[in-house]
Design a protein around this motif. Structure first.
Motif: not given
Length: 376
Positions: A249-267
């Motif tokens: 409501s304040s920024t008039r922008t839309y949220k987007i989620e992207i999922e990617g691989e993260n082997p060994n939880n390095e990121i």
């Protein structure tokens, strides 16, 4: 001593003649200089030579660039479901755990005896119910008594299940694979129902959240490929898994989620990222940034030469920046792009063109040729 009258007249005429000559020289000299300067400028303008190259537009991906940050796929705060003192801590914070791993234990106290007592009561109620059922079948016991025996059996079974669950809940387990982000208890701490024990986060897959403006949201679809560049240079390849249906409501922008691989939880979560989304393709040119120029209005563009050797200014849009050059749109499908000398010419000016092949045959470079003419 007096001069003769005729000599005075002669002197006056001489002075008048000198003044007249001086005035006439002031009238005509600027005009002559102005004409000469104009002719010189016209000659320079007609003799300007620019380096051009014939190029053809290519299909290039239409890319949307957004900035966001990484976050965990899910996280949960583990809370105590029974009360008692912490008797054992098995996992330190920062450790990766598997689903079902025991993080800590609550003292059993008399829970084992309570469970055994409940088991014995269930056996008793089971025997009573079986006896009532047999008597009821022979009409020696009423249906009311049979129902009463069944109710007592069910109550005993519920009590047994409660005792079993209470004993099981003394083992505090990880709900899913993840990293133990925090642990708030130590051995000897007393906890009650609802007390915070630990926090577990799941970083695989890693999730990247970005915000997109309302005029671009229609170009984004679920499952669309995406690429994210982390600040440390690592690249994450993934897909769009969520597109918000309502804007902030304040920024008039839309949220987007992207999922990617993260082997060994390095990121880790919380890293700044630059997201690259391809939303189609369009005709574009890959050029050197050095050929870009500004119009009088401050618009970025590229200068070309048409078939009549007249300079044309084209406003362009910057699409992509690569090590090999920048991609721009806004030019025709084919163009004679000015590679050198674009800063010395203006739109509508007629020029002489030379190509790289002609330069290799000892033709003078356009910019150097122009500078020499101006100095002369």
């Amino acid at each position: 001593m007096k001069l003769p009258q005729n000599k005075s007249v002669l002197i006056a005429i001489s002075i008048a003649l000198v003044i007249t000559i001086w005035l006439l020289s002031g009238v005509f000299s600027p005009k002559e200089a102005k004409v000469g300067h104009s002719v010189s400028e016209d000659n320079i303008q007609k003799e300007v030579t620019v380096l051009v190259e014939n190029q053809t537009a290519h299909d290039h991906a239409d890319v949307i660039r957004l900035y966001g940050h990484t976050q965990s796929d899910r996280e949960v705060e583990i809370k105590a479901e029974t009360e008692g003192n912490i008797s054992e801590v098995l996992v330190e914070k920062g450790t990766f755990v598997k689903q079902g791993d025991i993080i800590a234990r609550i003292n059993i106290d008399d829970r084992q005896r309570t469970l055994q007592s409940a088991q014995a009561l269930v056996r008793q109620r089971q025997l009573e119910f079986e006896a009532s059922r047999k008597l009821s079948q022979k009409s020696f016991r009423s249906q009311t008594k049979l129902a009463e025996a069944e109710a007592l059996l069910n109550a005993a079974q519920a009590q047994l299940e409660s005792a079993r669950l209470d004993l099981e809940q003394t083992n505090i387990k990880a709900p899913f694979d993840g990293k133990l982000e925090s642990r708030t208890v130590e051995v000897g701490d007393y906890v009650s129902k609802g007390s915070l024990i630990a926090k577990v986060v799941d970083l695989s897959p890693i999730v990247i959240q970005v915000e997109i403006s309302e005029n671009k949201i229609s170009k984004i679809q679920d499952g669309q490929p995406a690429q994210a560049l982390l600040n440390d240079g690592r690249t994450v390849h993934g897909i769009v898994r969520f597109v918000a249906s309502t804007s902030d409501s304040s920024t008039r922008t839309y949220k987007i989620e992207i999922e990617g691989e993260n082997p060994n939880n390095e990121i880790s979560a919380g890293l700044t990222t630059q997201v690259r989304l391809e939303v189609g393709s369009q005709k574009a040119y890959r050029v050197s940034p050095a050929i870009l120029t500004l119009s009088d209005e401050g618009v970025v563009g590229v200068k070309t030469v048409d078939n009549n050797n007249i300079v044309v200014f084209h406003p362009v849009n910057l699409l992509d920046d690569t090590p090999e050059g920048i991609w721009v749109s806004g030019l025709p499908d084919t163009a004679r792009i000015i590679l050198r000398g674009q800063e010395y010419v203006s739109a509508g000016q007629t020029v002489t063109t030379v190509t790289k092949d002609q330069l290799s045959n000892d033709q003078p470079a356009p910019a150097a040729s122009l500078v020499q003419k101006q100095e002369n």
